[in-house]
Structure formats: C-alpha cells, structure tokens
Design a protein around this motif. Structure first.
Motif, mmCIF file in Angstrom:
data_model
loop_
_atom_site.group_PDB
_atom_site.id
_atom_site.type_symbol
_atom_site.label_atom_id
_atom_site.label_comp_id
_atom_site.label_asym_id
_atom_site.label_seq_id
_atom_site.Cartn_x
_atom_site.Cartn_y
_atom_site.Cartn_z
ATOM 1 N N VAL A 39 -12.766 -5.351 -4.752
ATOM 2 C CA VAL A 39 -13.900 -4.465 -4.499
ATOM 3 C C VAL A 39 -13.441 -3.006 -4.490
ATOM 4 N N PHE A 40 -12.338 -2.721 -3.820
ATOM 5 C CA PHE A 40 -11.765 -1.371 -3.732
ATOM 6 C C PHE A 40 -12.835 -0.350 -3.341
ATOM 7 N N ASP A 41 -13.497 -0.628 -2.221
ATOM 8 C CA ASP A 41 -14.644 0.172 -1.793
ATOM 9 C C ASP A 41 -14.220 1.533 -1.258
ATOM 10 N N LEU A 42 -13.474 1.551 -0.190
ATOM 11 C CA LEU A 42 -12.938 2.802 0.354
ATOM 12 C C LEU A 42 -11.445 2.780 0.082
ATOM 13 N N LEU A 43 -11.023 3.480 -0.941
ATOM 14 C CA LEU A 43 -9.620 3.434 -1.345
ATOM 15 C C LEU A 43 -8.734 3.991 -0.237
ATOM 16 N N HIS A 44 -7.718 3.220 0.154
ATOM 17 C CA HIS A 44 -6.816 3.611 1.239
ATOM 18 C C HIS A 44 -5.387 3.269 0.854
ATOM 19 N N ILE A 45 -4.444 3.605 1.714
ATOM 20 C CA ILE A 45 -3.021 3.427 1.413
ATOM 21 C C ILE A 45 -2.666 1.960 1.148
ATOM 22 N N GLY A 46 -3.365 1.055 1.771
ATOM 23 C CA GLY A 46 -3.141 -0.362 1.499
ATOM 24 C C GLY A 46 -3.462 -0.697 0.045
ATOM 25 N N HIS A 47 -4.592 -0.174 -0.451
ATOM 26 C CA HIS A 47 -4.951 -0.391 -1.854
ATOM 27 C C HIS A 47 -3.922 0.243 -2.790
ATOM 28 N N ILE A 48 -3.572 1.489 -2.503
ATOM 29 C CA ILE A 48 -2.644 2.218 -3.377
ATOM 30 C C ILE A 48 -1.307 1.477 -3.454
ATOM 31 N N THR A 49 -0.794 1.043 -2.311
ATOM 32 C CA THR A 49 0.481 0.325 -2.268
ATOM 33 C C THR A 49 0.387 -0.983 -3.042
ATOM 34 N N TYR A 50 -0.674 -1.727 -2.802
ATOM 35 C CA TYR A 50 -0.890 -3.005 -3.491
ATOM 36 C C TYR A 50 -0.959 -2.801 -5.006
ATOM 37 N N LEU A 51 -1.759 -1.840 -5.448
ATOM 38 C CA LEU A 51 -1.924 -1.620 -6.881
ATOM 39 C C LEU A 51 -0.641 -1.101 -7.535
ATOM 40 N N ALA A 52 0.083 -0.245 -6.837
ATOM 41 C CA ALA A 52 1.356 0.257 -7.378
ATOM 42 C C ALA A 52 2.359 -0.888 -7.532
ATOM 43 N N LYS A 53 2.419 -1.767 -6.535
ATOM 44 C CA LYS A 53 3.318 -2.920 -6.626
ATOM 45 C C LYS A 53 2.895 -3.856 -7.751
ATOM 46 N N ALA A 54 1.592 -4.035 -7.928
ATOM 47 C CA ALA A 54 1.094 -4.866 -9.030
ATOM 48 C C ALA A 54 1.502 -4.250 -10.370
ATOM 49 N N ALA A 55 1.345 -2.948 -10.503
ATOM 50 C CA ALA A 55 1.695 -2.253 -11.749
ATOM 51 C C ALA A 55 3.179 -2.398 -12.074
ATOM 52 N N GLU A 56 4.018 -2.432 -11.037
ATOM 53 C CA GLU A 56 5.469 -2.556 -11.238
ATOM 54 C C GLU A 56 5.868 -3.914 -11.831
ATOM 55 N N GLY A 152 -2.888 -3.342 8.832
ATOM 56 C CA GLY A 152 -3.778 -2.413 9.516
ATOM 57 C C GLY A 152 -4.732 -1.644 8.614
ATOM 58 N N TYR A 153 -4.746 -1.949 7.324
ATOM 59 C CA TYR A 153 -5.631 -1.221 6.413
ATOM 60 C C TYR A 153 -6.552 -2.180 5.683
ATOM 61 N N SER A 154 -7.832 -1.926 5.790
ATOM 62 C CA SER A 154 -8.844 -2.615 4.997
ATOM 63 C C SER A 154 -10.095 -1.748 5.031
ATOM 64 N N SER A 155 -10.887 -1.831 3.987
ATOM 65 C CA SER A 155 -12.137 -1.066 3.956
ATOM 66 C C SER A 155 -13.035 -1.474 5.122
ATOM 67 N N THR A 156 -13.079 -2.767 5.397
ATOM 68 C CA THR A 156 -13.923 -3.262 6.488
ATOM 69 C C THR A 156 -13.490 -2.668 7.821
ATOM 70 N N SER A 157 -12.179 -2.617 8.091
ATOM 71 C CA SER A 157 -11.716 -2.060 9.370
ATOM 72 C C SER A 157 -11.981 -0.556 9.444
#
Length: 167
Positions: A39-56, A152-157
């Motif tokens: 969904v990537f609703d409210l982009l946060h550091i958790g998303h950025i880290t996850y996507l960067a690791k996926a890209a690697e 500790g990071y999620s759009s819902t939280s």
C-alpha cells in the motif's frame, strides 16, 4: 541540477502490458528483476529501508501498488490517506525504484503470475508458504525472499499516533 518530475513519473509509473515488455527487455539484458508490493500509504523509514533492501537483491525493482479501491477493502474506508496517484509519484521519486504498476485486486497474484519476476520479496512477517505468488515464481525458476522490518514503523501506527494527538 534540474529534476524533470514529469519524465520520472511517466517513465516509472506504467501499466501491466508496458511493464511486461520492459521486464522482458531487462531480463534479455541479463538483469535480475525484483518485485514487491504493498500500500505504501504514508511513506516512512520502515518503507524506505525495506524497499532499499529489496532493490539490493537485484538490478531492477518493480513495485506493485494497491489501488485505492483495493486499499479500502483491505484496510477500511478511512484508507488510504494518500490516493494512488500520490503514492505512486512518491515511490517513483525514489532513485532505486525502477517501475510502479497499480493493481485493483486484493492480492497481486495476477500481476506476479503475469510478470514472473526473478525475485519476489515480502516482509519477514510472511513465510514463503504464505506469500502470494511464491509458488508461481519458484515454479518459473525464481526466488522468494523476506526482509525484516524496521521495528516501530507502520502507516497504521503513525495514523493512530496522529489521532491520539488530535483528541
């Protein structure tokens, strides 16, 4: 340095038939294509880290983005906070994201089955057996991997913290 946002958006945000051709071209060049979705609703550091690791994990990163209608069915009527065009544009602005395709279904099974990426990635809250499309990717000779989340990071939280501050 001038950033041509319109070009970035038109180059990266695509439809499934166009993406199929692009993926085939990348694979013909010997590039490893990684796919993830969300969904990537409210982009946060958790998303950025996850996507960067996926890209690697490969050479090209494709994101399957849940359409607004899909998000409402999965997360409830108050979501998404940001519409699909805004979410896609924000993701497209990330230098390590190569393509975004919006999908209407509740799961990306049709998208994954059509694209058959080299590597399918989800968060470590999933097991390979529970990842939609894993069976199809593996049967095609691909891999399925999981990535740990930043705690500790999620759009819902984030939404819940905002609601508490307002009341």
């Amino acid at each position: 340095m001038r950033i041509d946002l319109e070009k970035i958006l038109t180059d990266k945000i695509t439809d499934l038939p166009s993406l199929q051709k692009q993926l085939q071209s990348w694979q013909n060049e010997g590039k490893k294509v990684v796919f993830t979705n969300g969904v990537f609703d409210l982009l946060h550091i958790g998303h950025i880290t996850y996507l960067a690791k996926a890209a690697e994990l490969g050479d090209k990163l494709i994101i399957g983005l849940n359409a607004d209608s899909s998000v409402k069915r999965i997360k409830g009527e108050s979501r998404p906070v940001n519409d699909q065009s805004s979410r896609a544009a924000i993701l497209a602005a990330l230098f390590f994201v190569d393509a975004i395709v919006v999908f209407e279904d509740d799961t990306p099974l049709n998208l994954i089955s059509t694209l058959l990426p080299d590597i399918l990635v989800k968060g470590a809250d999933y097991t390979v057996e529970n990842i939609v499309g894993a069976k199809e990717v593996i049967a095609n000779g691909g891999e399925v991997k999981t990535i740990n989340f930043v705690e500790g990071y999620s759009s819902t939280s984030i939404i819940e913290r905002i609601k508490k501050q307002i009341t």
